[in-house]
Design an enzyme around this catalytic site. Structure first.
Site, PDB file in Angstrom:
ATOM      1  N   CYS A 408       0.804  -1.211   0.000  1.00  0.00           N
ATOM      2  CA  CYS A 408       0.000   0.000   0.000  1.00  0.00           C
ATOM      3  C   CYS A 408       0.842   1.269   0.000  1.00  0.00           C
ATOM      4  O   CYS A 408       0.500   2.239  -0.680  1.00  0.00           O
ATOM      5  CB  CYS A 408      -0.986   0.005   1.157  1.00  0.00           C
ATOM      6  SG  CYS A 408      -0.229  -0.159   2.770  1.00  0.00           S
ATOM      7  N   HIS A 452      -2.076   0.632   7.110  1.00  0.00           N
ATOM      8  CA  HIS A 452      -2.378   0.984   5.732  1.00  0.00           C
ATOM      9  C   HIS A 452      -1.865   2.390   5.458  1.00  0.00           C
ATOM     10  O   HIS A 452      -1.601   3.157   6.380  1.00  0.00           O
ATOM     11  CB  HIS A 452      -3.903   0.913   5.538  1.00  0.00           C
ATOM     12  CG  HIS A 452      -4.320   0.984   4.121  1.00  0.00           C
ATOM     13  ND1 HIS A 452      -3.801   0.186   3.142  1.00  0.00           N
ATOM     14  CD2 HIS A 452      -5.258   1.755   3.510  1.00  0.00           C
ATOM     15  CE1 HIS A 452      -4.370   0.456   1.991  1.00  0.00           C
ATOM     16  NE2 HIS A 452      -5.262   1.423   2.194  1.00  0.00           N
ATOM     17  N   ASP A 468      -7.782   6.235  -2.258  1.00  0.00           N
ATOM     18  CA  ASP A 468      -6.966   5.091  -1.848  1.00  0.00           C
ATOM     19  C   ASP A 468      -6.513   4.339  -3.084  1.00  0.00           C
ATOM     20  O   ASP A 468      -7.254   3.549  -3.657  1.00  0.00           O
ATOM     21  CB  ASP A 468      -7.776   4.166  -0.928  1.00  0.00           C
ATOM     22  CG  ASP A 468      -6.886   3.105  -0.284  1.00  0.00           C
ATOM     23  OD1 ASP A 468      -5.739   2.952  -0.748  1.00  0.00           O
ATOM     24  OD2 ASP A 468      -7.344   2.463   0.662  1.00  0.00           O
TER      25      ASP A 468
END
Lengths: 658, 319
Positions: A408, A452, A468
């Site tokens: 991520c 994250h 995201d």
């Protein structure tokens, strides 16, 4: 039985194994916490003392022990660069306790060793206060009490000794609970916590570089637990906000802490309230759900919408929070803020910067540029993996154009860089995403593996918007969690790897038990005590009643135990009891034993008046007379006789029912 | 006897605890209890642990400290109970000679359902005795060295116990009214010259050495003494004959205070004591003559005891 006292202070050799067991039980859990050389050294010394004890050998002379003490102290001082403080202190205690095992000559030495062991038990709690630790320490305490007993008496065989020790411990429990609940809790450190108290824990990194979260993602440790007052929102909306990283230096994103502007939030949806229990992270971040709507008094909201507590979280903390899931944030941003979020280091990642600039020229609308970037991730062969290849100096260039495999933070960092190059203010947010509902106790568990990184872009008229980029590559990460998002064959977070149903159920139960333990037991602090006392009608300010409750309750409990111990009950005669039971059974059938009537005379009467029960009663009389008036028997036979009589009376009673 | 002030105060303070020769039952008025050195170390450790637990906010640390504190407090009760209800009864005690130890027997009776463990008896001036366990009842013997002839009273005894955890010591002062007689130390010296009237036998007394004819056998006579040859020569109606002896060779002694070689009274008593033992072992008759008493000639255990008692209780020159 009695013998003249040879040397009252000398230690019996037979007591040694007990002392060693107690010491080993309290030393053992330290093995993992100490420097390896010390663990090894202590293990060797322990083995030596055990074999010496087994072979009934001589203890090492004192002149040998002194240099050993010196070596241990020097080693510890070199290892920790100090002899004072928490960790060197524990290491010294461990070394001393081990050496004391080699110096057990008198009862005094043994008492010192056992007291030291008690202290060592306490130091385990600095590392862990979990259920297994507590259980292990109870076991160790049991052994210590048994060893103390063994020092005083040699008549008890091991099992009786352990039983006696357990009895002593159990008798101490009521007073312990009273003290635990009522003893005034003082919150906060009494003196400054030494620096080493804040040892590194896995938690959010204060800066993000490609690769910094992946380690965290393999940890199944729980970061925090959340209980929503109403229905929990869907998983894809659960963004727990940590630090916002606005400064880009080389490949590293860092938070900006200097800004003083108050954030402007416009809530557009309902408010969601919840309680969050955060594990000790040694950091300030409270990890509130985006966007925070209410927070405790000792926390503050940063201009970038993160919640920071004034003190770092040294211990587990419970906070009540509120959140707006639909919100607008800084629709009118200051030029300085926008400027800051467009800044790029001139010399790094030239290809990515060129790509961004190309989009800026080609696409007029900033929103379209965002979509363009997301499409890039969705279309090109990008893969989501915890094992990204090693990247070079221009990490984002390598990632975007060569390796295309990342986690991520790779996507977040690359996306933010592209956006800044394309003239859209952008920044990286780190935190946690998702969480798992534990069906046993209804808590949401957010683990380190849920760590994250995502991004925010500022669009005119809309303010900061969450984007995201990981969702574009691996939508499962957001919808279902990291395990679903990782391709097969990837290393998995240890606990997350348990996919079997019953194992999962077991894990839920274990987590729920841990949570209950933490919430109600470990979490019993000054504040909880205040609440609890208020619930039973004692205000904490009313210290007189409080003290009365504590001392009065303690005295009552001690008096109760004293009464139990010192009251000499008249010794019960089991034979007499059973005989009277038999008489009561007869009385129910109108055969009353006359005063002064002997058993055999009564039996003759039963034979006449109640012949049906006569054989059973004859058996009772026979056993009773044999036990009472038969030849003298050892004490063990008395127990057997009582049992036989009980059986005979039971037979008589059974005859009654039919 | 040089009693220190402390001892005198102690004696005065504990005097009302003395209660004769009957059974002593340890009740709460008799038992004292204080923490031991180990108990103080334990308390100090707990205090340090509490500070640590507060400083590092260790909930389990608090719990551990409280558990240990409760254990310590309960141990105090257990230590007290370990003596509480124990009964001690003194028993009569056999006499000994100076230089030996008197073993004062004491009967212990436990409180119902209680095992009294790790009892330490410390008689003042004697050596301590440890008794591991008393469940129902038991006998113990407290050795006290006999240093002087005369009556030796059981000195004050300290009965102490640290059971179960060694954190507290409970003790009680006992003064059972029991005394033992201490005879003078026997001193081996040549016996005095026997009396000239040796060989005289009291009527009915028989010797064993010189043959003095036959007489009719009585049922109490040993078959070994039957003179089978002589009996066979008699008719069948007559009872069997037994040999009759006259044992006359044993001398009679007069053990006289004035005959002793030493001038010191205690040395004289020791010498007399040695004579009595030697003469008694030989089975001879003897009489004892002391400045204030005379014991007529006789022999046997009762006579021996009477003579030795007279020696033991002979008034000391200064008193």
């Amino acid at each position: 039985m009695s013998q003249p006292l040879a040397a009252p202070a000398a230690l019996e050799h037979a007591a040694l194994p007990w002392l060693q067991a107690a010491a080993v039980a309290s030393l053992l859990p330290h093995a993992g916490q100490l420097p390896p050389w010390l663990t090894f050294g202590c293990a060797v010394l322990l083995a030596w003392s055990l074999t010496q004890a087994m072979r009934q050998g001589q203890l090492p002379p004192r002149w040998l022990l002194l240099p050993l003490v010196g070596i241990a102290a020097t080693g510890i001082a070199l290892e920790y660069r100090s002899l004072f403080g928490r960790d060197p202190g524990i290491a010294l205690l461990v070394a001393m306790a081990t050496l004391k095992l080699l110096e057990l000559r008198s009862r005094r030495d043994a008492m010192v060793l056992l007291t030291l062991s008690c202290f060592l038990l306490l130091t385990h709690f600095l590392h862990s206060q979990s259920i297994p630790t507590a259980l292990w320490l109870l076991l160790a305490l049991w052994l210590i009490v048994a060893a103390l007993l063994r020092l005083q008496t040699s008549v008890l065989p091991p099992r009786a000794l352990l039983r006696e020790a357990a009895r002593l411990c159990l008798q101490a429990i009521p007073l312990t609970l009273l003290l635990f609940i009522l003893f005034p809790r003082i919150s906060g450190p009494l003196w400054g916590l030494p620096q080493d108290a804040q040892r590194a824990r896995s938690g959010l990194a204060e800066q993000i570089e490609p690769g910094s979260i992946a380690d965290l993602a393999l940890s199944g440790e729980i970061a925090f637990r959340v209980r929503f007052d109403e229905t929990p929102p869907p998983r894809r909306l659960l963004y727990w906000r940590g630090p916002v990283l606005e400064l880009l230096q080389g490949n590293a994103w860092r938070p900006l802490l200097a800004s003083r502007q108050a954030p402007r939030i416009e809530a557009t949806g309902p408010t969601l309230t919840y309680e969050s229990t955060l594990e000790a992270s040694r950091q300030h971040w409270l990890l509130a759900l985006d966007a925070p709507g209410a927070w405790p008094a000792d926390a503050e909201l940063t201009p970038s919408l993160s919640l920071r507590s004034r003190e770092p979280l040294h211990e587990r903390q419970r906070v009540r929070l509120a959140a707006h899931l639909d919100y607008r944030f800084n629709r009118e941003a200051s030029p300085g803020e926008l400027q800051r979020n467009l800044r790029l280091p001139g010399d790094s990642n030239p290809r990515s910067q060129a790509l961004g600039r190309e989009w800026q020229e080609r696409i007029a609308s900033p929103r379209e540029r965002v979509v363009q970037a997301l499409q890039l991730f969705a279309q090109a062969p990008f893969a989501y993996t915890l094992q990204p290849p090693i990247l070079g100096q221009h990490a984002i260039d390598d990632f975007l154009f060569t390796t295309r495999r990342g986690f991520c933070e790779h996507y977040a960092a690359a996306f933010a860089l592209l956006m800044r190059a394309a003239g859209v203010p952008a920044r990286v947010v780190s935190g946690y995403q998702g969480g798992e509902l534990n069906p046993v106790d209804g808590y949401f568990e957010v683990r380190q593996s849920d760590a994250h990184a995502w991004t925010e872009v500022w669009l005119a008229g809309e303010g900061w918007q969450r984007v995201d980029p990981t969702a574009a590559v691996a939508p499962e990460r957001i919808e279902r969690g990291i395990v679903a998002a990782l391709p097969l064959g990837e290393p998995l977070p240890l606990l997350a790897a348990l996919r079997t149903d019953w194992l999962l159920a077991l894990r839920h139960r274990w987590d729920a038990a841990n949570n209950a333990w933490n919430q109600y037991f470990i979490g019993y602090n000054a504040e909880r005590q205040r609440q609890w006392l208020a619930a039973v009608g004692v205000a904490t300010s009313d210290w007189r009643r409080w003290a009365l409750l504590l001392t009065g309750g303690g005295s009552l409990l001690l008096a109760g135990l004293a009464l139990r111990l010192l009251w000499h009950r008249p010794r019960r005669d089991p034979l007499r009891q059973e005989w009277e039971r038999a008489l009561r059974i007869l009385a129910r059938h109108q055969v009353h034993c006359q005063p002064g009537e002997a058993p055999l005379a009564l039996l003759a009467r039963v034979n006449q008046e109640m012949p049906a029960r006569a054989p059973a009663f004859a058996q009772v009389v026979q056993v009773y007379l044999a036990a009472r008036y038969g030849p003298p028997s050892p004490p063990t036979a008395a127990v057997t006789a009582a049992r036989q009589l009980r059986a005979a009376v039971a037979q008589l009673a059974k005859g009654n029912r039919f | 006897m040089g009693l220190s002030t402390v001892d005198r105060v102690k004696t005065a303070f504990f005097r009302r605890r003395r209660d004769g020769s009957g059974t002593i039952r340890l009740d709460r008025h008799r038992i004292y209890i204080l923490p031991t050195g180990a108990g103080l170390l334990y308390a100090l450790t707990l205090f340090t642990m509490l500070l640590g637990a507060i400083n590092y906010s260790l909930t389990l640390g608090h719990l551990l400290v409280f558990l240990l504190a409760a254990l310590g407090l309960n141990a105090m009760l257990h230590t007290f109970r370990n003596l509480y209800g124990l009964s001690l009864t003194p028993a009569p005690c056999a006499p000994v000679f100076v230089g030996e130890s008197v073993h004062f027997p004491l009967r212990l009776a436990a409180a119902p359902g209680v095992a009294h463990r790790a009892l330490e008896f410390l008689p003042a001036g004697g050596s301590p005795v440890r008794h591991a366990q008393c469940v129902d009842s038991d006998w113990i013997a407290l050795p006290v060295p006999a240093k002087q002839r005369g009556w030796l009273s059981l000195p004050r005894i300290k009965l102490a116990s640290r059971y179960p955890l060694g954190l507290f010591v409970a003790w009680s002062w006992l003064q059972p009214e029991v005394r033992a007689l201490v005879y003078p130390a026997p001193c081996v010296t040549p016996l005095p010259v026997p009396l000239p009237a040796a060989g005289e036998l009291a009527s009915g007394q028989e010797g064993r050495e010189d043959f003095a004819g036959f007489r009719d056998r009585q049922p109490a006579d040993s078959p070994r003494h039957v003179a089978w040859k002589a009996s066979s020569r008699q008719s069948a109606e007559r009872p069997l004959l037994v040999k009759q002896f006259a044992g006359g060779a044993r001398p009679e002694y007069r053990l006289d205070w004035l005959a002793c070689s030493s001038g010191d009274p205690e040395a004289r008593l020791s010498q007399l004591c040695g004579w009595i033992l030697a003469v008694d072992a030989a089975g001879s008759r003897y009489s004892l003559s002391l400045p204030d008493c005379e014991i007529a000639a006789a022999h046997g255990p009762a006579h021996r005891q009477r003579c030795l008692e007279a020696l033991a209780l002979f008034p000391a020159p200064n008193g």
